[in-house]
Structures are given as C-alpha cells and as structure tokens.
Write a protein that holds these residues in place. Sequence first.
Motif, PDB file in Angstrom:
ATOM      1  N   ALA A   1       4.844   8.095  -0.215  1.00 23.18           N
ATOM      2  CA  ALA A   1       6.135   7.869  -0.857  1.00 23.18           C
ATOM      3  C   ALA A   1       6.641   9.156  -1.495  1.00 23.18           C
ATOM      4  CB  ALA A   1       6.000   6.764  -1.909  1.00 23.18           C
ATOM      5  N   ALA A   2       5.724   9.963  -2.031  1.00 19.95           N
ATOM      6  CA  ALA A   2       6.129  11.226  -2.660  1.00 19.95           C
ATOM      7  C   ALA A   2       6.717  12.189  -1.636  1.00 19.95           C
ATOM      8  CB  ALA A   2       4.938  11.860  -3.369  1.00 19.95           C
ATOM      9  N   SER A   3       6.113  12.257  -0.455  1.00 14.81           N
ATOM     10  CA  SER A   3       6.645  13.171   0.566  1.00 14.81           C
ATOM     11  C   SER A   3       7.995  12.693   1.085  1.00 14.81           C
ATOM     12  CB  SER A   3       5.648  13.322   1.718  1.00 14.81           C
ATOM     13  OG  SER A   3       5.507  12.102   2.439  1.00 14.81           O
ATOM     14  N   LEU A   4       8.167  11.372   1.195  1.00 13.31           N
ATOM     15  CA  LEU A   4       9.474  10.857   1.612  1.00 13.31           C
ATOM     16  C   LEU A   4      10.527  11.171   0.551  1.00 13.31           C
ATOM     17  CD1 LEU A   4      11.332   9.252   3.458  1.00 13.31           C
ATOM     18  CD2 LEU A   4      10.495   7.151   2.380  1.00 13.31           C
ATOM     19  N   ALA A   5      10.181  11.005  -0.716  1.00  6.23           N
ATOM     20  CA  ALA A   5      11.121  11.335  -1.783  1.00  6.23           C
ATOM     21  C   ALA A   5      11.522  12.801  -1.709  1.00  6.23           C
ATOM     22  CB  ALA A   5      10.505  11.008  -3.151  1.00  6.23           C
ATOM     23  N   ALA A   6      10.557  13.669  -1.413  1.00  8.90           N
ATOM     24  CA  ALA A   6      10.863  15.096  -1.304  1.00  8.90           C
ATOM     25  C   ALA A   6      11.851  15.367  -0.172  1.00  8.90           C
ATOM     26  CB  ALA A   6       9.575  15.886  -1.085  1.00  8.90           C
ATOM     27  N   ARG A   7      11.700  14.654   0.942  1.00  9.67           N
ATOM     28  CA  ARG A   7      12.628  14.839   2.063  1.00  9.67           C
ATOM     29  C   ARG A   7      14.028  14.364   1.702  1.00  9.67           C
ATOM     30  NH1 ARG A   7       9.329  15.127   7.059  1.00  9.67           N
ATOM     31  NH2 ARG A   7      11.187  14.600   8.274  1.00  9.67           N
ATOM     32  N   LEU A   8      14.108  13.302   0.911  1.00  5.15           N
ATOM     33  CA  LEU A   8      15.406  12.731   0.576  1.00  5.15           C
ATOM     34  C   LEU A   8      16.138  13.519  -0.504  1.00  5.15           C
ATOM     35  CD1 LEU A   8      14.554   8.917   0.568  1.00  5.15           C
ATOM     36  CD2 LEU A   8      15.783  10.180   2.321  1.00  5.15           C
TER      37      LEU A   8
ATOM     38  N   ILE B   1      12.905   7.219  -4.755  1.00  7.00           N
ATOM     39  CA  ILE B   1      13.480   6.935  -3.436  1.00  7.00           C
ATOM     40  C   ILE B   1      14.647   5.957  -3.562  1.00  7.00           C
ATOM     41  CG2 ILE B   1      13.026   5.812  -1.216  1.00  7.00           C
ATOM     42  CD1 ILE B   1      10.151   6.944  -1.435  1.00  7.00           C
ATOM     43  N   ALA B   2      14.443   4.889  -4.329  1.00  2.00           N
ATOM     44  CA  ALA B   2      15.509   3.897  -4.512  1.00  2.00           C
ATOM     45  C   ALA B   2      16.732   4.531  -5.155  1.00  2.00           C
ATOM     46  CB  ALA B   2      14.995   2.736  -5.357  1.00  2.00           C
ATOM     47  N   GLU B   3      16.502   5.418  -6.126  1.00  2.00           N
ATOM     48  CA  GLU B   3      17.626   6.104  -6.776  1.00  2.00           C
ATOM     49  C   GLU B   3      18.342   7.022  -5.792  1.00  2.00           C
ATOM     50  OE1 GLU B   3      20.211   7.029  -9.822  1.00  2.00           O
ATOM     51  OE2 GLU B   3      18.592   5.544  -9.874  1.00  2.00           O
ATOM     52  N   LEU B   4      17.584   7.746  -4.971  1.00  4.73           N
ATOM     53  CA  LEU B   4      18.190   8.634  -3.977  1.00  4.73           C
ATOM     54  C   LEU B   4      18.948   7.845  -2.911  1.00  4.73           C
ATOM     55  CD1 LEU B   4      15.238  11.162  -3.577  1.00  4.73           C
ATOM     56  CD2 LEU B   4      17.469  11.620  -4.626  1.00  4.73           C
ATOM     57  N   CYS B   5      18.554   6.602  -2.694  1.00  5.27           N
ATOM     58  CA  CYS B   5      19.267   5.719  -1.767  1.00  5.27           C
ATOM     59  C   CYS B   5      20.456   5.039  -2.434  1.00  5.27           C
ATOM     60  CB  CYS B   5      18.321   4.649  -1.210  1.00  5.27           C
ATOM     61  SG  CYS B   5      17.068   5.288  -0.082  1.00  5.27           S
ATOM     62  N   GLY B   6      20.698   5.335  -3.687  1.00  4.84           N
ATOM     63  CA  GLY B   6      21.793   4.698  -4.402  1.00  4.84           C
ATOM     64  C   GLY B   6      21.606   3.196  -4.533  1.00  4.84           C
ATOM     65  N   HIS B   7      20.358   2.722  -4.403  1.00 10.62           N
ATOM     66  CA  HIS B   7      20.038   1.293  -4.472  1.00 10.62           C
ATOM     67  C   HIS B   7      20.837   0.481  -3.451  1.00 10.62           C
ATOM     68  CE1 HIS B   7      17.589   2.042  -8.012  1.00 10.62           C
ATOM     69  NE2 HIS B   7      18.605   2.703  -8.539  1.00 10.62           N
ATOM     70  N   LEU B   8      21.246   1.132  -2.370  1.00  7.24           N
ATOM     71  CA  LEU B   8      21.955   0.442  -1.290  1.00  7.24           C
ATOM     72  C   LEU B   8      20.914  -0.245  -0.414  1.00  7.24           C
ATOM     73  CD1 LEU B   8      24.938   0.225  -0.286  1.00  7.24           C
ATOM     74  CD2 LEU B   8      24.364   2.007   1.361  1.00  7.24           C
ATOM     75  N   PRO B   9      20.998  -1.570  -0.231  1.00  8.95           N
ATOM     76  CA  PRO B   9      19.927  -2.277   0.489  1.00  8.95           C
ATOM     77  C   PRO B   9      19.603  -1.693   1.862  1.00  8.95           C
ATOM     78  CG  PRO B   9      21.352  -3.856  -0.594  1.00  8.95           C
ATOM     79  CD  PRO B   9      21.993  -2.509  -0.790  1.00  8.95           C
TER      80      PRO B   9
ATOM     81  N   GLY C   1       0.809  -1.212   0.000  1.00 11.75           N
ATOM     82  CA  GLY C   1       0.000   0.000   0.000  1.00 11.75           C
ATOM     83  C   GLY C   1       0.839   1.257   0.000  1.00 11.75           C
ATOM     84  N   GLN C   2       1.886   1.269   0.825  1.00 13.66           N
ATOM     85  CA  GLN C   2       2.750   2.438   0.898  1.00 13.66           C
ATOM     86  C   GLN C   2       3.611   2.576  -0.347  1.00 13.66           C
ATOM     87  OE1 GLN C   2       1.890   4.640   2.908  1.00 13.66           O
ATOM     88  NE2 GLN C   2       3.198   4.619   4.713  1.00 13.66           N
ATOM     89  N   ALA C   3       3.844   1.486  -1.054  1.00 13.25           N
ATOM     90  CA  ALA C   3       4.719   1.506  -2.223  1.00 13.25           C
ATOM     91  C   ALA C   3       3.937   1.595  -3.526  1.00 13.25           C
ATOM     92  CB  ALA C   3       5.621   0.268  -2.226  1.00 13.25           C
TER      93      ALA C   3
END
Length: 877
Positions: free
Chosen positions: A500-507, A474-482, A463-465
């Motif tokens: 998920a959009a708001s988390l991406a904005a924070r990252l 988000i995955a790209e901003l995390c550098g795909h690091l597990p 649901g969140q994803a």
Amino acid sequence: MATADRPAAEVPEQSLTFGILGPMEVRGEGGDRESYTPRAAKLRVVLAALLVRANEVVSVESLIDELWRDDPPRTATTTLQVYISQLRKLLHSAAPSHGREALLTRQPGYLLRLAPGRLDLTAFEELHERGRQALEQGDFAAAADLQRRAVALWRGPLLSDTPHGPLLEAAAVRLGEAGVAALEQRIRADLHLGRHRELIAELQSVAAEHPLREEFHGHLMLALFRAGRQAEALQAFARLRRTLVDELAIEPGPPLQRLHQRILAGDRELFAASPAPVRAAAPRPVTALPAALPDFTGRIAQLAHVEGLLREAPAGTCVALAGKPGVGKTALAVEAAHRVADAFPDGSLFLDLEPLAGRPLSAPEALARLLRRAGVRVAEDDGPEELQDAFGRLLAGRRMLLVLDNATSEAQLRPLLPATDGSTALVTGRRLPAGLGGVRAVVLDALEPEESRRLFEATAGAGQAADAGAVAEIAELCGHLPLAVRVAAGRLGARPHWSAASLAARLRDEGARLGELRVGDLDVRAALLAAYADATADEQRAFRLLALAPTGPFGLPTAAALLGRSEGQTGHLVEGLVDGRLLEAAGEGRYAFHELLRMLALERLAAEEQAADVRAATLRMCEAYAAAAESADARLTRGPGAGEDPRAWFARELPALVKAVRTAYDAGLWAPTTRLAGAVSGYLESHAAWAEWETTHTLALDAARQAGDRAGQARMARSLGDLAWQHRRLPVARDFYGRAREAAEAAGDRQEYARALVGLAELDVDRGELSSAAALLEPALAAVAAPAHARARFDVLRALGLLALESAGPAEAGRHFGQCLEVAVELEDRRLEGYARRSLRMTDSLRASSRPEPPHHLEVRPGIWRLRTPEPLALPV
C-alpha cells in the motif's frame, strides 16, 4: 428501427468481416477468397482487443497493458502507434473503399467501427439473447434453432491463435461461459421438444468435456431415463458424484439429487410431454438486474433514503441519483433495486442508456431494448408509437421497477417513465432531470474517509490493506471517489508484490495519478473524460481555464477573470459545469474542483490551449486578485464600511492569494508577482502571518530583480527586513534594510529610502547606538517632507519618538508621537492612529511621573511589543 449500439447511419457500409470465435479471421471485399488475418502476433493482439470491444473506445493504456502487461518498453506508445498504422494499411488492403476509416483515433485511445453482422461475436450474442428470450417464453422450437445457430458460430476457443493479456483473458472467460450457456439452453430446448434419444450421444460427450457442470449431467440422466435406460441414468449420477467427492469434497446439488431420487422411484411424470409454446401478450415476471457488487460498502444513509423513496413513490414520479462520474451512482442504484425487489413483484429491468460513451440511446432504441428484456417481441419496423403502446401494455396493472442508468436528457427519459400506478423508475445520471415533474432527487458526493477505507479493504483484501496510514493516504489521493478507490485497490490486489505504501508513492505524482488509476476495464480518466465530452465547447474551455485557479474554493470574480468574461456570462458557464458534475458548488458564488477533475482539467489545458492564452488567463487572474487585495487593504486601513469585513475576506482568501503569487512567479509574470505581494503586506504584518509573508515576499523580491524593478526590490527587501526584525534575526534584517536602501536610492524612491533608513536606525537603537540612529533619521525625515510621502513620514516620526524616549525624554517623544497622530488622521489609517494615541498616553503618563523612566514593555511598532533591553533576546523563527 436500428437496434445496434450505434445508429446504423453512422457506420459506413462495410464488406470487412471478422471472426474471433476460434482462430482470428479477417476477410475483405473478396469474401472467402483471401485472408487478411495479421501474421504478427502483436498485431493480432491489438486487433483482437479492438474487436472484443468493437464500437467502443479502447484506451492506449489498455492496449499497452494487453501487449506488454506490467513490463512495457520505454517506446510503448510509439510502438503502439506503429501497430495501429500497420492495421490501418491492412484494413485498407482488405477493403480499399472504407477499411482505413473503420479504425479511428478517439480519446483516450482507438475505436474500431463495425456495422451489424460483420463480427461473429456480435452475431453470436444476438442469437444467444433471442434464444434465451424464446426459451423463457416457452417457444422451444425457436429457442433450439436460435441457440443451435449461435453455437455453430464457434470454431474453437476465443482467439485461440492470439496471445491473451488482461482484456482478452477476461473476454475469453466471459464469452466461453456464454458459449457453454448457449449449448446448455439449446439442449434444454431440445429435451422439451422430445429429442432425448438424439441427444444421448452428444450429452455423453459434453458431460465428459465438462465433468463438473451438473446441468449437463442432469440433462444426460433425464435423456437416458426417457429412453428407457434407467440403470445408465443412475450410473451417470454415480460417476458425477464420485468426481465431485474426489475432486472437490462436495455432494451434487439439491436439484440433481431430487432428479436422482425421482429416477430411482421411476417417476412417470418425468415422461410428461413438454408444454405447448406460450406466446403471452405480456411477459411473465422477469428480473433483469446486474448482480449487486459483492464488496458494496458504505452509503448507509443514502441507501436507506433511496430505498424509502422507491417503496413510497406515487404514480408519475421517479427517483433520480445524480453525482460526478465515478461517484458510484450505478452501484448504489443496483444495490437499492435488489433490496426493494419484494416491493416490485412483477420484476425489475435494468438498461444502460449510454452503452457507448458519447452515444446515448434514443428513446425508441431504449424502449425497444427494455421491451426485449421483458420478453416482448419487437419488430424491426416498429415505430415510436408502436413501441410506446407496447411499453404501456407491459406496465399496465403491474408493479415493476425500471433502473435507467446513465440518463443524458429529459427527452431521452420522458417516454421511459412509468405513468401508471404501481411501477416506478430509478434513474442515474450526472445531471438531474430537472425538466421532468415528480423527480425525487438524491445527489451523491465522495465517500467519507472511513467508507473509503472499508471499500479499499473489501476490494484489495484485508492483508493488502493492513497499512492503515498508507490506505488513508491512497483514499485521500483518490479524492474518496468510489471508482478511484476501487481501481486503486484492484491494482494493489492484482500485484501482490506491491505494498500500500508503494502504491501511495506512485499516486503522489499528480502528473501521473490518472494514468495509475486504471485496472482492466475500469479507467478513472475515461470516466471523467465522458463527462467532459458531454459539456458544450464553451463549458469545456471554461473547465480547462478554471484549473489555473489556486486549489481550493474560488469565487465568481476569479472565474470571470480567468475566462475573460463578465460575471453574468461566467455564472452561466460555471453553473453549467456544476450541473454536469465537472465542478462543485462550495457555497454561494464559490466553486471548487474535485481533485481528480482538476487534474483532468490541467491535462486538457496542456493539450488543447495555446500557451499565450494560458499566460493571458493567468495574468488576468493575478491582476484581479491584486486589485481585490488592494481594495480590501484600503478598507482594512480606513474601516470596512459597507460590504464584507476585509479581515474576513483576507482570512478566507489568503491561501489563494499566496498560491496566486506562486502562480504568477512560475509563469514569469514579474510585475503581477510584486504587485500581489505588496497588496497583502499590510494584512500579513498585522496578523503575524509570518510563513506566508516570507514566501510571498521572497518570490516577489526575485521577481522585481528579474524585471529590473529597483523600486519593487526596495519595497520587498524592506518588508523582508521588517520580518527578520520581528523574528530578531538582526543581521539578516540589517542586510535586507541595506539592500532596500541601495535599491531605493537607485530608483529615486524617497519613501522606501526613508523606511529603509528607519529600519537601520531601529537596529541601532536596539544596540544602544543612539547617535548613529539619529544620524540615519535626520536624512530620512528630510526625504519625506512632501504630502505624498505621509506613510513613510509616520514611520520616521515613530522612530524619532522611540529615540527621544531613550535620549531627550518623554516631552520630546510626545511631540513626535503627536505629529504621528496628525499624519495617521490625514491617512485615515485607524491602525496607525490607535498606535499614536497609545504612545501619547504613555508619554503623558511618564511626564506626570516623578521618575519618567521609559516602560519595561514598549510598543515599538503598531501591535508589536518589545522588552526594553540593550541586547534583545533572539527568538526562534
């Protein structure tokens, strides 16, 4: 030997004692005579968080989260510092000789150092573990005694007088479960010892306190049956069954149902005497592996490869998993160990070789822990030889898998590796144990984008994803690091009011991203810092300064310039960073940062480097880029000769060169900014790299203005005029050429003065104002008569040739283009020479024609063709 997480010699002798298995208790040098327990709830929270993770660093972010959860005040960090200061004063009051030194500041937070035996929690865990081992070995008397002593340490729920945040809540759940397990194991041991009558009253109370825990009800049923109270045993089962059916709509589990059937049948074997204590020289098969992650996903090929290596590993070899921090080495190792369990019938053991960051276990400590986990008794005074002998006996004739996590050196690993046929080791660490023979290495990298998405969804919930675009970002901003993906998903899953959009904005905020990637005990920054702390001082400084390089791969010359060292010295340092997984190899002699490691390097740069040193390193890098670009530009003009094709060099390095111009400009390095932009002008113009041309030269024009460099202003303004002319933004081009003319006159730069006049003249030719163009070109030609002005003279002669085509005819134009060819040959510029020859062929063709009309399509500058019309069409930018 010392078996605590830290060598005993590193923790000063202490008289402070702490109790957290119940209300908090702090006792000082006066023993029980006086309590130093903090009265303020916030102080107790901070101290409690440090105590449940004693001898570990607790990050500032974790403490702030514990104190204020998701609503910290603006002054949270300052307020926390005040609490730490107050705690130090309290500890000093309780133990003036050492209390203040017990609480240390350690990046990225604080550490409370405690000697063994000074915290009831550690005493409980030691007794509980020893009791569990005794129970597994059949030493029921010892097991009952040890677990009884462990349970007696509990005075109530964990920290019952202290507010719980996420960290303490998790600890309370975990330790509460451990306390109940200790009680259950003590009761089980007492039953083995025939103490069923004495246990009945206690079990009735415990079963009522834990109405859904079937093991206690089973113990009560067995005790009642053995005491001759069969009916009451059956009633105990009936009560449990009603509770489970009414509350959970489930039946009791199979073990309890089988016990019920045996009691119904009056099975006399339930009265059988307990077996005699067993103290075998070697333990029975044992598996001591962490549970596999329920949301483990991806890594299909790597997992299959590791599994194949483990099943086929010959004697004396080991499988090593290496990779940067947070890449998922431990998770993959545990998953693989569970999958190959059938190949190791004598068991699997797991050991973290660095349980505290920066404090790896010595080989003897690691051996002792492995032996204890396998059920082998180890005496405190056993030396390395005794431990090694016991380890050899443990593995002799057996097939076991040892999972050795977070290995730090070959010296630590060597005594732990099985040398006999059958057993093998699966080792994880940032560095490959290259100094050991028989190592089969697997290096892990970041996840593939699809694997990142599946991991995020498995952790956060479908649901969140659901927002696929935001999850991909988000995955790209995390550098795909597990680890980073898992933490990001965990934060989102714990906050249903986020999207998920708001988390991406924070990252997206690079300065805050590492701070956002923390949830509970999982902290991406802390994991990366552990790798940084393991590097040498020279490697750490190199790591920091290399973050100044433009994002993307960079070469050894760039690294050497940043570090101010020779390429040989630099190569040694950067390869050390690659070995330590702080830097990635991006091809022969080229390196790159993982994005999150680059952010950490920038943080450490700001915290640890002097501003003057950062500026000096930036200047060296920009000058090195400028020199390399000037060399490539010269080879582009005269021909590549030996070595790399300059066009390939520019194509590869152009993004870095553009970023270097921006870096120099942002650092206020005005002269390097102008020099860099000038060095790339030729390539940008010849390859129509218009966006990069405008970006670099606009910055360089302002840099020249800031420096008062009138000659630089003339060069940059004239070049921007050329760019605007190519885009047919003719008023903009006229403005730039006018500014270039004015600046060149002020600087006495005859070449740029002439080239600015050429630009203005060409604009007049475009509008059909031929006499005005001729009036501009006459002083331009006079200005560049000297041999040093050959490049500008070529442009004047080229413009005169184009003007002659419109006025005097092809013969006069050919004369000018012939002079262009002479200058191009003198300059050894192949590009200009080619233009001059093409123009001469065109004029020769016109002279041979019966109607010598200039061609409809005309090459007005090298490689630039225009429709010959009085009013050129305006083209889009």
